[in-house]
Design a protein around this motif. Structure first.
Motif, mmCIF file in Angstrom:
data_model
loop_
_atom_site.group_PDB
_atom_site.id
_atom_site.type_symbol
_atom_site.label_atom_id
_atom_site.label_comp_id
_atom_site.label_asym_id
_atom_site.label_seq_id
_atom_site.Cartn_x
_atom_site.Cartn_y
_atom_site.Cartn_z
ATOM 1 N N LEU A 195 0.860 -1.154 0.111
ATOM 2 C CA LEU A 195 -0.022 0.055 -0.044
ATOM 3 C C LEU A 195 0.888 1.310 0.094
ATOM 4 N N ARG A 196 0.353 2.422 0.037
ATOM 5 C CA ARG A 196 1.091 3.568 -0.090
ATOM 6 C C ARG A 196 0.743 4.405 1.171
ATOM 7 N N VAL A 197 1.656 4.995 2.014
ATOM 8 C CA VAL A 197 1.533 5.623 2.918
ATOM 9 C C VAL A 197 2.520 6.792 2.988
ATOM 10 N N THR A 198 2.259 7.604 3.972
ATOM 11 C CA THR A 198 3.244 8.698 3.997
ATOM 12 C C THR A 198 4.017 8.584 5.541
ATOM 13 N N LEU A 199 5.372 8.728 5.246
ATOM 14 C CA LEU A 199 6.243 8.527 6.675
ATOM 15 C C LEU A 199 6.822 9.857 6.506
ATOM 16 N N PRO A 200 7.619 10.276 7.643
ATOM 17 C CA PRO A 200 8.443 11.419 7.623
ATOM 18 C C PRO A 200 9.669 11.180 7.112
ATOM 19 N N ALA A 201 10.136 12.176 6.321
ATOM 20 C CA ALA A 201 11.457 12.190 5.672
ATOM 21 C C ALA A 201 12.589 12.540 6.647
ATOM 22 N N ASP A 254 2.726 -7.652 9.622
ATOM 23 C CA ASP A 254 2.648 -7.288 11.047
ATOM 24 C C ASP A 254 2.500 -8.832 11.799
ATOM 25 N N PHE A 255 2.490 -9.882 10.936
ATOM 26 C CA PHE A 255 2.791 -11.422 11.341
ATOM 27 C C PHE A 255 1.647 -11.826 12.109
ATOM 28 N N SER A 256 0.255 -11.265 11.528
ATOM 29 C CA SER A 256 -1.053 -11.673 11.876
ATOM 30 C C SER A 256 -1.317 -13.056 11.503
ATOM 31 N N THR A 267 16.068 -13.812 6.405
ATOM 32 C CA THR A 267 16.135 -12.850 5.498
ATOM 33 C C THR A 267 14.841 -12.736 4.923
ATOM 34 N N PHE A 268 14.420 -11.483 4.169
ATOM 35 C CA PHE A 268 13.212 -11.121 3.478
ATOM 36 C C PHE A 268 13.669 -10.062 2.619
ATOM 37 N N GLY A 269 12.405 -9.611 1.947
ATOM 38 C CA GLY A 269 12.438 -8.588 0.938
ATOM 39 C C GLY A 269 13.180 -8.606 -0.458
ATOM 40 N N SER A 270 13.193 -7.496 -0.991
ATOM 41 C CA SER A 270 13.800 -7.498 -2.220
ATOM 42 C C SER A 270 15.314 -6.820 -2.336
ATOM 43 N N HIS A 271 15.940 -6.530 -3.159
ATOM 44 C CA HIS A 271 17.138 -5.782 -3.223
ATOM 45 C C HIS A 271 16.612 -4.216 -3.525
ATOM 46 N N GLU A 272 17.084 -3.130 -2.783
ATOM 47 C CA GLU A 272 16.626 -1.824 -3.029
ATOM 48 C C GLU A 272 17.869 -0.946 -2.774
ATOM 49 N N ARG A 273 18.105 -0.121 -3.531
ATOM 50 C CA ARG A 273 19.134 0.805 -3.126
ATOM 51 C C ARG A 273 18.835 1.859 -2.232
ATOM 52 N N ASN A 274 17.653 2.490 -2.492
ATOM 53 C CA ASN A 274 17.453 3.691 -1.189
ATOM 54 C C ASN A 274 16.101 3.198 -0.636
ATOM 55 N N PHE A 275 16.408 3.068 0.659
ATOM 56 C CA PHE A 275 14.902 2.501 1.312
ATOM 57 C C PHE A 275 15.301 2.979 2.782
ATOM 58 N N ARG A 276 13.810 2.958 3.493
ATOM 59 C CA ARG A 276 13.855 2.955 5.000
ATOM 60 C C ARG A 276 13.065 1.889 5.681
ATOM 61 N N VAL A 277 13.756 1.045 6.529
ATOM 62 C CA VAL A 277 13.040 0.006 7.155
ATOM 63 C C VAL A 277 12.721 0.406 8.614
ATOM 64 N N ASP A 278 11.443 0.191 9.036
ATOM 65 C CA ASP A 278 10.838 0.393 10.311
ATOM 66 C C ASP A 278 10.526 -0.842 11.051
ATOM 67 N N VAL A 279 10.775 -0.986 12.094
ATOM 68 C CA VAL A 279 10.457 -2.302 12.794
ATOM 69 C C VAL A 279 10.241 -2.049 14.331
ATOM 70 N N THR A 280 9.249 -2.525 15.171
ATOM 71 C CA THR A 280 9.203 -2.654 16.534
ATOM 72 C C THR A 280 10.009 -3.889 17.149
ATOM 73 N N VAL A 332 6.840 -4.747 10.582
ATOM 74 C CA VAL A 332 7.843 -4.319 9.902
ATOM 75 C C VAL A 332 7.461 -3.639 8.538
ATOM 76 N N VAL A 333 7.967 -2.302 8.195
ATOM 77 C CA VAL A 333 7.717 -1.574 6.953
ATOM 78 C C VAL A 333 8.779 -1.139 6.418
ATOM 79 N N VAL A 334 8.853 -1.588 4.952
ATOM 80 C CA VAL A 334 9.881 -0.950 4.233
ATOM 81 C C VAL A 334 9.422 -0.219 3.112
ATOM 82 N N THR A 335 10.077 1.071 3.391
ATOM 83 C CA THR A 335 9.573 2.384 2.058
ATOM 84 C C THR A 335 10.755 2.609 1.441
ATOM 85 N N GLN A 336 10.276 2.685 0.041
ATOM 86 C CA GLN A 336 11.218 3.127 -1.242
ATOM 87 C C GLN A 336 11.620 4.630 -0.640
#
Length: 622
Positions: A4-10, A43-45, A81-94, A213-217
């Protein structure tokens, strides 16, 4: 897994030397910014390990809507391990520590790890005792299963056990920012990126649970810099670190990379047989032991020349690098290459040069600049995706119009001419065009340039400018100054670690560094395995026309179970003896460890130097 598309602080990533830690405030988020795209959210639900998540070591399970990783000992790096290869990203996790062997045990977000979990990998680490001087780290697990910790910093408070902590890391290429509970704490420019590395989570000597876990481009960092009280110009290393190394050599480029320069500027000419080579002049006479016009000699002749002795006998044997050599050296590292094509180059020669970049998939790491307008026109025709910059010895009547006509991302004039019309800096920046004047080595001029808002400064002394930027001084004192940037004062190290001495010095003609009273070279790694236990003093002395400045820091080399594990799992250790030693270490039977180290077992013995270290460390622990 949902997209989905969300807004995170830059949050701003401020590139600095790998050994220097600093944080700049984030720019304000405006409505005009494009919303970053979430490319992974979990969210591991669901039931069990989610699809696409790959446990490669240790025990992993989903319990009560959280991913839980178990590591039973300090020698086990349980990882998934998880996800795809990204050059520029932000990863958030609790993150929550559920149980730890001790407060030094840790968890980490893997920022670049092979899908099968094999080394090397780069991680952002958090200890449960997070407020320690090394509570947070950026580091690498090398192919030899040793650690290369490039940055450390304390967090505002301890993560502890049983407490949720919001962890985030922003990565842009080889630069990253560690964000602890919403607070940017530490930056690095030292990440070495692979071509296919993904993300991961790691637990060491602990049981750790993860959620949300949220990964943002993220977009690439803009070339233009935000204007504000904390803004500093990018450091552009002129012909590499040409102030301390022979220009346009691999030694000069490597030195520039280690300083933390954001750009490395080089000059390229083509030989008679069409090989792109690094050389500023049209002739070989000034900077090599050869002679003649480069365009009239073959690359085979040039390959045998010495390009270092003219500068200092310490650089005897430095070759004239090929352009391919330089790109290979910079692959996966943070700085951008500012490639000057001297001109005139033929269209076919430009095709050859640009093909070298395309073949290595490094278009995003190169900006091609030239005084020769035809070079820019031809380069745009050959590769429209290649970023261009215009060099000028005089200012155009309308620099913005000219820059836009050529489609360049930067307009880089002589500082002598720019200071006659400094108002064009604001005009160019307003048009989204960076300004990086050349070649300025005086700190008083750096202050003027910073206050005028230039985006970069091309200098022969990038190391000095990195330090000057980092401290953001308003004036430079007449006397020399020196500050030890690495290792950090009070650091505690153990076997398997390395010490990489680094200093920030100004107004100094000569800097000498000693480690335990013995001279060492800045940037040269010192293996802790070669050092005695106890306190070790790192001292620096800077000499200049204004006097002498001194600085020191101390580190402590401690014995530790992890250090013993490192020593007894090397490639030369007999397997049977290694297993006996590991069992004794896990039991904390230090007397047994010392006895095995000194006497061996079943005819198997440790190498003499390793045996002495293991026995000494074991007795220290006992």
């Amino acid at each position: 897994m949902r997209l989905l598309r969300v807004t995170l602080p830059a949050l701003a990533v401020v590139p600095l030397a790998a050994a220097f830690v600093a944080v700049a405030p984030a720019p304000a988020v405006t409505e005009d910014l494009e919303k970053p795209e979430v490319i992974l959210e979990e969210d591991f639900s669901g039931d069990g390990i989610p699809e696409g998540w790959n446990p490669v070591e240790g025990d992993w399970e989903v319990v009560d809507g959280r991913l839980v990783g178990h590591s039973q000992s300090s020698s086990q790096q349980s990882r998934i391990t998880f996800g795809s290869h990204e050059r520029n990203f932000r990863v958030d996790v609790t993150v929550r520590f559920e149980q730890v062997v001790n407060a030094a045990r840790w968890t980490a977000v893997a920022l670049d790890i092979a899908p099968d979990g094999s080394t090397p990998w780069w991680i952002a680490t958090m200890r449960s005792g997070t407020s320690a001087h090394n509570g947070l780290e950026f580091g690498q697990r090398t192919t030899s299963d040793s650690w290369n910790v490039t940055n450390t910093a304390p967090a505002p408070f301890d993560a502890g056990v049983g407490q949720d902590v919001q962890v985030a890391v922003e990565v842009r290429g080889s630069r990253a920012t560690w964000i602890f509970d919403g607070v940017p704490v530490m930056n690095t420019s030292a990440l070495r990126r692979s071509e296919d590395g993904v993300l991961g989570l790691i637990a060491n000597g602990a049981t750790v649970s993860f959620d949300d876990v949220v990964v943002t481009q993220l977009d690439d960092e803009p070339i233009t810099r935000p204007i504000g009280p904390d803004s500093v110009p990018a450091v552009v290393a002129h012909r590499g670190y040409s102030g301390v190394s022979p220009e346009n050599t691999l030694a000069a480029i490597e030195s520039a990379l280690r300083t933390g320069a954001e750009y490395v500027e080089i000059d390229v000419h083509s030989s008679a047989d069409g090989v792109p080579l690094l050389l500023h002049d049209a002739t070989l006479d000034r900077t090599t032991d050869g002679s003649g016009v480069l365009a009239e000699v073959d690359s085979e002749y040039v390959s045998g020349l010495d390009a270092g002795s003219w500068f200092s006998s310490a650089f005897e044997g430095q070759p004239v690098p090929t352009f391919a050599d330089v790109l290979d050296l910079m692959r996966g590292r943070a700085p951008t290459l500012l490639l000057e094509i001297k001109g005139p180059e033929t269209y076919d020669e430009l095709v050859t040069i640009i093909d070298v970049i395309r073949e290595r998939d490094q278009l995003d790491q190169v900006i091609l600049q030239s005084f020769d307008e035809q070079v820019l026109r031809d380069s745009r025709d050959i590769e429209p995706e290649l970023r261009l910059a215009l060099l000028r010895s005089t200012l155009d009547a309308d620099p913005v119009a000219v820059a836009e006509d050529f489609g360049v991302v930067a307009y880089n004039p002589s500082w002598a001419r720019l200071q006659e019309r400094p108002e064009v800096i604001a005009d160019l920046r307003e048009a989204g065009i960076a300004v990086m004047p050349y070649t300025i080595n005086d700190p008083h001029q750096w202050e003027i340039l910073r206050d005028l808002g230039v985006d970069g400064v091309i200098t022969d002394h990038p190391g000095r400018l990195v330090g000057w930027n980092a401290r953001h001084v308003q004036t430079v004192p007449d006397e020399p100054s020196v500050q030890i940037a690495s290792p950090a004062d009070g650091a505690t190290l153990t076997r398997g670690d390395v010490i990489v001495p680094a200093v920030i010095a100004e107004r100094a003609d000569h800097v000498e560094i000693t480690l335990g009273g013995e001279p060492v070279t800045e940037g040269a790694a010192v293996d802790v395995n070669t050092l005695d236990l106890g306190e070790l003093v790192v001292a620096a002395e800077a000499r200049g026309v204004g006097g002498v400045a001194e600085s020191s820091s101390s580190v402590t080399i401690e014995a530790s179970p992890a250090g013993l594990v490192h020593l007894v799992t090397g490639p030369d250790i007999p397997a049977q003896l290694r297993d006996q030693l590991l069992r004794a270490i896990d039991r904390e039977d230090w007397a047994r460890v010392a006895t095995l180290a000194e006497n061996g077992q079943g005819g198997h013995r440790l190498p003499e130097d390793i045996a002495e270290l293991v026995a000494g460390d074991a007795r220290a622990l006992g």
